[in-house]
Enzyme design. Structure first.
Site, mmCIF file in Angstrom:
data_model
loop_
_atom_site.group_PDB
_atom_site.id
_atom_site.type_symbol
_atom_site.label_atom_id
_atom_site.label_comp_id
_atom_site.label_asym_id
_atom_site.label_seq_id
_atom_site.Cartn_x
_atom_site.Cartn_y
_atom_site.Cartn_z
ATOM 1 N N ASN A 139 1.684 16.450 -24.702
ATOM 2 C CA ASN A 139 0.802 16.099 -25.801
ATOM 3 C C ASN A 139 1.026 17.305 -26.653
ATOM 4 O OD1 ASN A 139 -0.967 15.575 -27.708
ATOM 5 N ND2 ASN A 139 -2.629 14.956 -26.188
ATOM 6 N N HIS A 142 21.851 23.879 -17.399
ATOM 7 C CA HIS A 142 21.463 24.066 -15.854
ATOM 8 C C HIS A 142 21.474 25.382 -15.255
ATOM 9 C CE1 HIS A 142 19.884 22.780 -12.256
ATOM 10 N NE2 HIS A 142 20.335 21.640 -12.010
#
Length: 458
Positions: free
Chosen positions: A392, A158
């Site tokens: 995708n 992070h």
């Protein structure tokens, strides 16, 4: 969906994927806003059904190969994720861009997608389908399921990236896998977040952030109670009709029309308060605010900025006040929290505040442990940019995806994201105390519904 967490996962291959083009090794300083993050790792995962597109059938091996090849190309631009965070001579973290590469794990799980209890990521995801990052800034694991489906899990540092930056990377990765033009090239221009000279910040910075040395000492009694009622993770869905209803109920206050996120946050703030409580304990509600739009200029440079550009303002109310207040009144308080951080000066002042305290580490005050005997703290982070519909890689979009952030503190963490169903519903990841989640399921089970195979049409 049964509590299917008793399956085994076997690692079949480990390798390191580096950028396909070599880069000149260099140090990239973390910005002052990066330095507000402790060494936390954030996970994200996507589940894909077995896919056959036309006459083309994808094997696990071919899908893993596509992911590795396209990631190696993506890392040319997103070279920060191929580096590692090390300590510099000042004792502060700094990013070494050395093309160390990304740990890439291939694994096999003895379970079918439809048998997984996706509402309980502690059982089916944690330590199994999302990798534990050992070194580097990013780790990836792809897992073959018994049904022929695939799970892709990523864990990133992070301190290197916030969710906005990680989303940029994920979308670019999917675009490159499909040989599409990349819609966003990242910028690492740290000068965009340079402190001012002389620095200037409002006293509210001290209200929202603190030096790590100001953390309260751990209380044995609170640690004991926390162990009995530990933080756990759950994933729910909230139907679009319920979101519209909450928005309508919350919009009758004195402020402007309430957004869905503001209404959701207000409802959550109210519902976690025990129904019978007249206690003077308090509940802090923090909201993660992305500063990119606030720091924007005519050149539109912040839109592609890679790093952390976050603030977490919060408000604190007693259980009694929350219990007695109308939802619209609590929504007004949520809007007031957000208004404290919507201005450019808030983020410029925060950058200067960090500079004034360096090299001492600092952090968001709401994450500071208080112990449950004093009250509770919750942080809501909007995941509406979560790109589930764009993930995708050539074999179809995911059936399900979510962030996974069991960060280990005593503040609850909630992230609502768009549902992969695409009907306006939200998927909501929650990392909260067990008792709080039981309270939510009891008092608001009509709103927060556990994710099931029927809902996802698995």
């Amino acid at each position: 969906m049964g509590d299917k967490g008793d399956f085994s996962v076997k690692v079949s291959k480990r390798e390191v994927v580096a950028a396909v083009l070599p880069t000149q090794e260099h140090w990239l300083p973390l910005s002052n806003l990066d330095l507000l993050l402790p060494p936390l790792d954030v996970g994200v995962f996507f589940f894909y059904k077995k896919q056959t597109l036309g006459h083309k059938s994808f094997t696990f091996e071919s899908m893993a190969s596509i992911l590795k090849k396209s990631m190696a190309e993506t890392l040319v631009s997103y070279y920060a994720f191929a580096g590692e965070v090390l300590q510099n001579t000042m004792g502060e973290p700094e990013l070494l861009c050395n093309n160390r590469g990304v740990d890439f794990i291939e694994a096999i799980a003895d379970v079918e997608l439809r048998d997984l209890n996706l509402s309980n990521p502690d059982a089916c995801v944690e330590g199994k389908l999302v990798p534990k990052k050992k070194s580097g800034a990013l780790s990836v694991q792809v897992t073959k399921l018994r049904c022929g489906g695939l799970v892709m899990g990523c864990t990133f540092d992070h301190r290197v990236a916030d969710a906005y930056s990680a989303n940029m990377f994920l979308v670019s990765w999917a675009e490159i896998a499909q040989s599409k033009p990349v819609t966003c090239v990242p910028s690492f221009r740290r000068s965009l977040l340079n402190p001012r000279h002389p620095g200037c910040f409002d006293k509210s910075a001290d209200d929202f952030f603190m030096p790590v040395s100001a953390l309260p000492l751990p209380n044995d009694e609170s640690q004991s109670s926390a162990s009995e009622d530990g933080l756990i993770s759950r994933i729910y869905y909230v139907e679009a009709d319920q979101l519209n209803r909450l928005q309508s109920l919350a919009s009758s206050g004195k402020c402007r029309r309430t957004t869905k996120l503001e209404a959701f946050t207000a409802f959550l703030w109210k519902v976690v308060v025990p129904a019978c409580s007249t206690s003077n304990k308090t509940c802090r509600m923090g909201i993660v605010v992305d500063g990119r739009a606030r720091l924007e200029d005519d050149r539109n440079l912040m839109a592609s900025y890679f790093g952390n550009v976050l603030s977490i303002p919060f408000s604190e109310k007693s259980f009694k006040e929350l219990k007695e207040s109308q939802l619209s009144s609590i929504a007004d308080a949520v809007q007031e929290v957000l208004e404290s951080a919507v201005k450019k000066e808030h983020f410029l002042g925060l950058i200067d505040w960090v500079e004034a305290h360096r090299p001492e580490p600092a952090m968001a005050r709401i994450y500071g442990s208080r112990g449950q005997e004093e009250g509770t703290s919750l942080v809501v982070s909007s995941g509406q940019r979560f790109p589930v519909e764009k993930m995708n890689f050539g074999w179809g979009g995911p059936a399900f995806g979510s962030y996974h952030f069991p960060w280990g503190g005593e503040a609850g963490y909630i992230m609502p994201m768009p549902s992969p169903i695409g009907n306006g519903d939200w998927i909501v990841y929650m990392h909260m105390f067990k008792g709080q989640l039981e309270l939510i399921e009891t008092r608001a089970g009509h709103v927060f519904k556990p994710v099931t195979k029927e809902y996802l049409k698995l």
